[in-house]
Design a protein around this motif. Structure first.
Motif, PDB file in Angstrom:
ATOM      1  N   GLU A 264       0.829  -1.210   0.000  1.00 44.75           N
ATOM      2  CA  GLU A 264       0.000   0.000   0.000  1.00 44.75           C
ATOM      3  C   GLU A 264       0.864   1.262   0.000  1.00 44.75           C
ATOM      4  O   GLU A 264       0.563   2.223  -0.704  1.00 44.75           O
ATOM      5  N   GLY A 265       1.930   1.218   0.791  1.00 45.37           N
ATOM      6  CA  GLY A 265       2.761   2.413   0.950  1.00 45.37           C
ATOM      7  C   GLY A 265       3.738   2.650  -0.183  1.00 45.37           C
ATOM      8  O   GLY A 265       3.840   3.755  -0.713  1.00 45.37           O
ATOM      9  N   PHE A 266       4.469   1.586  -0.573  1.00 39.12           N
ATOM     10  CA  PHE A 266       5.581   1.805  -1.497  1.00 39.12           C
ATOM     11  C   PHE A 266       5.341   1.302  -2.911  1.00 39.12           C
ATOM     12  O   PHE A 266       6.180   1.514  -3.786  1.00 39.12           O
ATOM     13  N   ARG A 267       4.229   0.620  -3.136  1.00 37.46           N
ATOM     14  CA  ARG A 267       3.929   0.217  -4.509  1.00 37.46           C
ATOM     15  C   ARG A 267       2.784   1.073  -5.055  1.00 37.46           C
ATOM     16  O   ARG A 267       2.866   1.564  -6.159  1.00 37.46           O
ATOM     17  N   TYR A 268       1.751   1.272  -4.208  1.00 37.38           N
ATOM     18  CA  TYR A 268       0.623   2.081  -4.680  1.00 37.38           C
ATOM     19  C   TYR A 268       0.724   3.532  -4.184  1.00 37.38           C
ATOM     20  O   TYR A 268      -0.062   4.372  -4.579  1.00 37.38           O
ATOM     21  N   PHE A 269       1.622   3.783  -3.257  1.00 41.88           N
ATOM     22  CA  PHE A 269       1.816   5.116  -2.666  1.00 41.88           C
ATOM     23  C   PHE A 269       0.497   5.687  -2.125  1.00 41.88           C
ATOM     24  O   PHE A 269       0.221   6.869  -2.227  1.00 41.88           O
ATOM     25  N   ASN A 270      -0.297   4.787  -1.551  1.00 44.13           N
ATOM     26  CA  ASN A 270      -1.553   5.152  -0.912  1.00 44.13           C
ATOM     27  C   ASN A 270      -1.219   5.383   0.566  1.00 44.13           C
ATOM     28  O   ASN A 270      -1.473   4.551   1.429  1.00 44.13           O
ATOM     29  N   LEU A 271      -0.610   6.542   0.850  1.00 45.82           N
ATOM     30  CA  LEU A 271       0.070   6.720   2.136  1.00 45.82           C
ATOM     31  C   LEU A 271      -0.866   6.803   3.341  1.00 45.82           C
ATOM     32  O   LEU A 271      -0.527   6.299   4.408  1.00 45.82           O
ATOM     33  N   GLY A 272      -2.025   7.432   3.196  1.00 43.76           N
ATOM     34  CA  GLY A 272      -2.956   7.544   4.321  1.00 43.76           C
ATOM     35  C   GLY A 272      -3.417   6.171   4.775  1.00 43.76           C
ATOM     36  O   GLY A 272      -3.414   5.851   5.968  1.00 43.76           O
ATOM     37  N   TYR A 273      -3.766   5.344   3.819  1.00 38.14           N
ATOM     38  CA  TYR A 273      -4.262   3.994   4.102  1.00 38.14           C
ATOM     39  C   TYR A 273      -3.143   3.127   4.711  1.00 38.14           C
ATOM     40  O   TYR A 273      -3.365   2.414   5.687  1.00 38.14           O
ATOM     41  N   ALA A 274      -1.937   3.251   4.125  1.00 39.79           N
ATOM     42  CA  ALA A 274      -0.792   2.489   4.651  1.00 39.79           C
ATOM     43  C   ALA A 274      -0.467   2.931   6.078  1.00 39.79           C
ATOM     44  O   ALA A 274      -0.123   2.103   6.931  1.00 39.79           O
ATOM     45  N   ALA A 275      -0.630   4.242   6.345  1.00 37.17           N
ATOM     46  CA  ALA A 275      -0.364   4.752   7.702  1.00 37.17           C
ATOM     47  C   ALA A 275      -1.364   4.151   8.687  1.00 37.17           C
ATOM     48  O   ALA A 275      -0.993   3.768   9.803  1.00 37.17           O
ATOM     49  N   ALA A 276      -2.631   4.055   8.262  1.00 35.90           N
ATOM     50  CA  ALA A 276      -3.658   3.462   9.143  1.00 35.90           C
ATOM     51  C   ALA A 276      -3.307   2.004   9.440  1.00 35.90           C
ATOM     52  O   ALA A 276      -3.399   1.556  10.595  1.00 35.90           O
ATOM     53  N   ALA A 277      -2.873   1.280   8.415  1.00 35.98           N
ATOM     54  CA  ALA A 277      -2.492  -0.130   8.619  1.00 35.98           C
ATOM     55  C   ALA A 277      -1.292  -0.221   9.566  1.00 35.98           C
ATOM     56  O   ALA A 277      -1.225  -1.117  10.419  1.00 35.98           O
ATOM     57  N   SER A 278      -0.348   0.727   9.443  1.00 34.01           N
ATOM     58  CA  SER A 278       0.833   0.725  10.336  1.00 34.01           C
ATOM     59  C   SER A 278       0.418   0.967  11.783  1.00 34.01           C
ATOM     60  O   SER A 278       0.967   0.365  12.705  1.00 34.01           O
ATOM     61  N   ILE A 279      -0.554   1.869  11.972  1.00 32.42           N
ATOM     62  CA  ILE A 279      -1.009   2.159  13.341  1.00 32.42           C
ATOM     63  C   ILE A 279      -1.661   0.910  13.940  1.00 32.42           C
ATOM     64  O   ILE A 279      -1.413   0.561  15.098  1.00 32.42           O
ATOM     65  N   VAL A 280      -2.456   0.212  13.143  1.00 34.37           N
ATOM     66  CA  VAL A 280      -3.090  -1.021  13.640  1.00 34.37           C
ATOM     67  C   VAL A 280      -2.003  -2.031  14.019  1.00 34.37           C
ATOM     68  O   VAL A 280      -2.061  -2.660  15.077  1.00 34.37           O
ATOM     69  N   MET A 281      -0.983  -2.145  13.163  1.00 37.80           N
ATOM     70  CA  MET A 281       0.103  -3.088  13.459  1.00 37.80           C
ATOM     71  C   MET A 281       0.839  -2.686  14.750  1.00 37.80           C
ATOM     72  O   MET A 281       1.124  -3.520  15.602  1.00 37.80           O
ATOM     73  N   LEU A 282       1.092  -1.373  14.882  1.00 39.19           N
ATOM     74  CA  LEU A 282       1.786  -0.881  16.079  1.00 39.19           C
ATOM     75  C   LEU A 282       0.970  -1.194  17.332  1.00 39.19           C
ATOM     76  O   LEU A 282       1.518  -1.650  18.344  1.00 39.19           O
ATOM     77  N   LEU A 283      -0.339  -0.960  17.249  1.00 38.32           N
ATOM     78  CA  LEU A 283      -1.200  -1.225  18.409  1.00 38.32           C
ATOM     79  C   LEU A 283      -1.183  -2.711  18.771  1.00 38.32           C
ATOM     80  O   LEU A 283      -1.142  -3.072  19.947  1.00 38.32           O
ATOM     81  N   LEU A 284      -1.185  -3.544  17.750  1.00 37.29           N
ATOM     82  CA  LEU A 284      -1.146  -4.993  18.000  1.00 37.29           C
ATOM     83  C   LEU A 284       0.147  -5.396  18.702  1.00 37.29           C
ATOM     84  O   LEU A 284       0.132  -6.096  19.709  1.00 37.29           O
ATOM     85  N   VAL A 285       1.271  -4.913  18.160  1.00 32.34           N
ATOM     86  CA  VAL A 285       2.577  -5.272  18.761  1.00 32.34           C
ATOM     87  C   VAL A 285       2.665  -4.717  20.169  1.00 32.34           C
ATOM     88  O   VAL A 285       3.099  -5.406  21.102  1.00 32.34           O
ATOM     89  N   LEU A 286       2.240  -3.442  20.322  1.00 35.16           N
ATOM     90  CA  LEU A 286       2.327  -2.807  21.641  1.00 35.16           C
ATOM     91  C   LEU A 286       1.484  -3.546  22.662  1.00 35.16           C
ATOM     92  O   LEU A 286       1.949  -3.840  23.770  1.00 35.16           O
ATOM     93  N   SER A 287       0.242  -3.857  22.295  1.00 36.31           N
ATOM     94  CA  SER A 287      -0.635  -4.509  23.281  1.00 36.31           C
ATOM     95  C   SER A 287      -0.083  -5.877  23.656  1.00 36.31           C
ATOM     96  O   SER A 287      -0.052  -6.245  24.833  1.00 36.31           O
ATOM     97  N   LEU A 288       0.413  -6.596  22.651  1.00 39.92           N
ATOM     98  CA  LEU A 288       0.991  -7.917  22.912  1.00 39.92           C
ATOM     99  C   LEU A 288       2.210  -7.799  23.835  1.00 39.92           C
ATOM    100  O   LEU A 288       2.332  -8.509  24.840  1.00 39.92           O
ATOM    101  N   SER A 289       3.090  -6.833  23.529  1.00 44.05           N
ATOM    102  CA  SER A 289       4.326  -6.674  24.307  1.00 44.05           C
ATOM    103  C   SER A 289       4.031  -6.175  25.708  1.00 44.05           C
ATOM    104  O   SER A 289       4.607  -6.654  26.681  1.00 44.05           O
TER     105      SER A 289
END
Lengths: 302, 419
Positions: A264-289
């Protein structure tokens, strides 16, 4: 009396001065942390609320729309489930195997000095090299793995292109590469256990298995928990192995969150959407850790 | 030594008439790595002899890295680069966004015209709107897919060659795999994404279909279904792991003599086929434009174009190099010394080049009949989606009919989002 007061005053001044020095020494690291970690996270959160098509320079506020689209995207959900499966299998495999190897290398035997560096070699190799080697080993028609299976009378397996085996094959490569890291951390822990504990147990007539169960593992538990935490965080970011070995396939059976965000981020350069996916990933890792780390500290304090 | 003198003489011979700024000039050229880099560096070194005051700094990057850098550079408008090498599908993203300088004004200022010698299908890829609009970039690497087959095996098993249709390809694959131990009927790239789509599209086009037809998804069609059926039939006579095969693996299998046919080879790989140091099939592989079916042969174009960013501050100087690198003399030198496929028709008929590269007549035919991938800014996303579903069909995760439906829905959704 006066002398004592003066001495106290000097001591207090010294403590205050030392504290200030500590704070000043921490400042560069704190600034770097703010600049390279905190700011990107905040900025990422900000652009995740926008439709940001980088090439066409479209930047319009969409609120939580990126998140709602994301959570309805079956491919994103699949990538989360695949990632979690990978994290659990790889971490469990590495910790179990790493613990066994650490116990083995903690015993003095002939050739140990030569064998240990060879055992840790996989983690020294660049991941791209590791992947290139394993792609050849896994080849259906010419690879070593299927030659072994054939030799023992079993049929060949499509290690990377059969949906039933592809994720497991990637897990196996990760275990091969990162078990040595677990081994090193746990071996360091084992080496710190004083010999007299084992000597006392031996006098009391404890068997080797009893010594492992009642002395080694309880003392080593902090190291084990710590290494589990490190491997959980690291395996969550799995990208390079998937990108090089399967490209997320067959179909989407090895698609992971990192690969999804990369596309999403580096092939389609759909940065807003990729940022949202990154935040979800960060929340998942953070909550798990955080959940894991809190439990770990609570038990250590107890 | 003789080669070196010839190159120097040639460099001095090709002088362009553009009036340039006086004094030293530094141009920054962002392009591909590998053979592309060798070709461009050769042209740069020759240009230095003609224009010693111009220094061109070349930055060679892999495909994905180059695209990322170009997007960031052009969209941010930094003006760091003066020349950029583009893969042809990228033009549909960059040209409508106005990120490249139109060349018409630069041609007029230099008192030059667009050469009529360019292969028409290749030069059209540098225009927007495609194929008749403004020229934004010129083709410098004449890449096109070719179909490869083992002449020795076709003759040994009494098969007529080259195969005229895709149905003939399936039949030949079946016959050879059954009769020739250790040799697969065919090999192709089956990994999800660009790899599998690149293998599949010539079959789809030969069946008269396309991914986008009249602005709508062309997937839910009889043509697509027929092409998918041929593709899956070919997979039965391919290596077991073809679902993860990328270019490197395909090349290895072909060079080792483990496949009777390769659904695609690219000009940059071909010289290896006749190199006994790396190939076990020297002079055994014949190349030709892809077979047709209900429609004529339709190999995929993979042209690399050279353009000037709209933000460059040295456009006239960059354009002078652009004319130089696309001149017949330099294109020929790059072909002879580095194997860079030319983009000028006359060079594919040049006896010296044909003596060196026996497949050049076939390559020209492929270029002339070649088909461009759909010209849409959303092609990257479509290619990934289609590639994922095709890979699911290939590996048995989805039935062919389910694949058609899922791919159709995905392409329709992407087209709607684009609007």
């Amino acid at each position: 009396m006066n002398k004592t007061r003066t001495r106290d005053l000097i001591a207090r001044t010294q403590i205050g001065f030392e504290r200030r020095i500590h704070l000043w020494l921490l400042l560069p690291a704190a600034l770097l942390f703010l600049l390279l970690t905190v700011f990107p996270i905040i900025y990422n959160g900000y652009i995740s609320l926008y439709h940001f098509a980088f090439i066409r320079r479209v930047f319009s506020f969409v609120g939580m729309r990126n998140y709602s689209v994301l959570l309805q995207d079956r491919l994103f959900i699949t990538s989360i489930l695949n990632t979690l499966q990978f994290v659990l299998l790889a971490t469990a495999g590495e910790v179990v195997l790493g613990t066994a190897l650490a116990l083995l290398f903690n015993v003095r035997f002939r050739g140990r000095r030569a064998l240990l560096p060879m055992t840790v070699l996989p983690m020294m190799l660049p991941t791209t090299v590791v992947c290139a080697v394993w792609v050849i080993l896994y080849d259906h028609d010419f690879g070593f793995m299927n030659q072994v299976l054939k030799a023992v009378g079993l049929g060949p397996i499509r290690w990377l292109s059969d949906p039933r085996f592809a994720l497991g094959s990637l897990v196996l490569v990760d275990i091969w590469q990162w078990t040595p890291f677990v081994l090193l951390v746990l071996l360091a822990g084992l080496q710190s256990i004083p010999d007299y504990l084992y000597e006392a147990a031996q006098i009391d007539g404890a068997t080797p298995l009893q010594m492992i169960r009642h002395i080694t593992l309880p003392i080593l538990s902090f190291h084990i928990r710590f290494v589990i935490l490190l491997r959980l965080i690291d395996t969550f970011r799995i990208f390079d192995k998937v990108y090089t070995m399967t490209g997320g396939g067959p179909g989407y059976t090895t698609e992971t969150i990192s690969l999804y965000i990369f596309r999403e981020g580096f092939r389609y350069f759909n940065l807003g959407y990729a940022a949202a996916a990154s935040i979800v990933m960060l929340l998942l890792v953070l909550s798990l850790s955080i959940l894991y780390a809190r439990r770990m500290w609570r038990e250590i304090r107890a | 030594m003789r080669t070196r003198i010839a190159l120097i003489a040639l460099a001095l011979m090709v002088m362009s008439g553009t009036t340039l700024a006086e004094g030293p000039v530094r141009l920054v050229f962002m392009g591909r790595d590998g053979v592309y880099e060798s070709a461009m560096r050769l042209a740069i070194s020759l240009y230095k002899m003609v224009k010693p005051e111009v220094t061109i700094e070349y930055v060679g990057l892999p495909w994905a890295g180059l695209r990322e850098k170009i997007v960031i550079e052009l969209a941010e408008g930094r003006g760091t680069f003066d020349l950029i090498l583009l893969d042809d599908p990228w033009t549909a993203e960059f040209l409508p966004a106005g990120l490249l300088e139109p060349l018409d004004g630069l041609f007029a200022a230099a008192g030059q015209e667009l050469s009529s010698d360019f292969v028409p299908s290749a030069v059209a890829l540098g225009r927007w709107p495609y194929p008749q609009g403004t020229q934004y970039a010129l083709p410098v690497v004449g890449n096109v897919q070719l179909f490869a087959y083992r002449v020795d095996l076709f003759e040994k098993h009494g098969l007529s060659h080259p195969p005229a249709t895709w149905a003939d390809v399936v039949e030949a694959a079946q016959v050879i795999q059954a009769r020739e131990p250790g040799v697969f009927g065919n090999v192709f790239r089956g990994a999800p994404g660009n790899d599998i789509v690149t293998s599949f599209l010539p079959i789809l086009w030969a069946h008269g279909g396309d991914v986008i037809v009249d602005g709508k998804s062309g997937v839910d069609s009889a043509e697509f279904r027929a092409a998918l059926s041929v593709f899956l039939a070919l997979a039965r006579f391919a290596p077991g792991d073809v679902g993860v095969y990328k270019a490197a693996r395909l090349r290895e299998v072909l060079l080792a003599g483990n496949a009777a046919m390769a659904l695609e080879v690219w000009p940059a790989w071909i010289p290896e086929l006749d190199d006994p140091k790396v190939s076990l099939v020297v002079q055994k592989v014949q190349l030709f434009p892809h077979p047709g079916q209900v429609a004529k042969s339709a190999p995929m174009l993979g042209i690399w174009l050279l353009g000037i960013p709209a933000t460059s501050t040295k456009k006239a100087e960059a354009f002078d190099f652009l004319l130089y690198v696309t001149s017949p003399e330099i294109q020929k030198v790059m072909a002879l010394h580095v194997g860079n496929p030319p983009t000028l028709t006359s060079l594919y008929r040049d006896p010296e080049l044909i003596a060196r590269y026996r497949w050049y007549p076939a390559q020209l035919e492929a270029l002339l009949t070649g088909v461009a991938r759909p010209r849409t800014a959303a092609w990257s996303r479509m290619e990934d989606m289609l590639g994922g579903f095709l890979n699911e069909a290939l590996t048995g995760i989805r039935s062919p009919e389910d694949t058609v439906r899922a791919a159709h829905d995905a392409i329709t959704r992407i087209l709607a989002e684009e609007r």
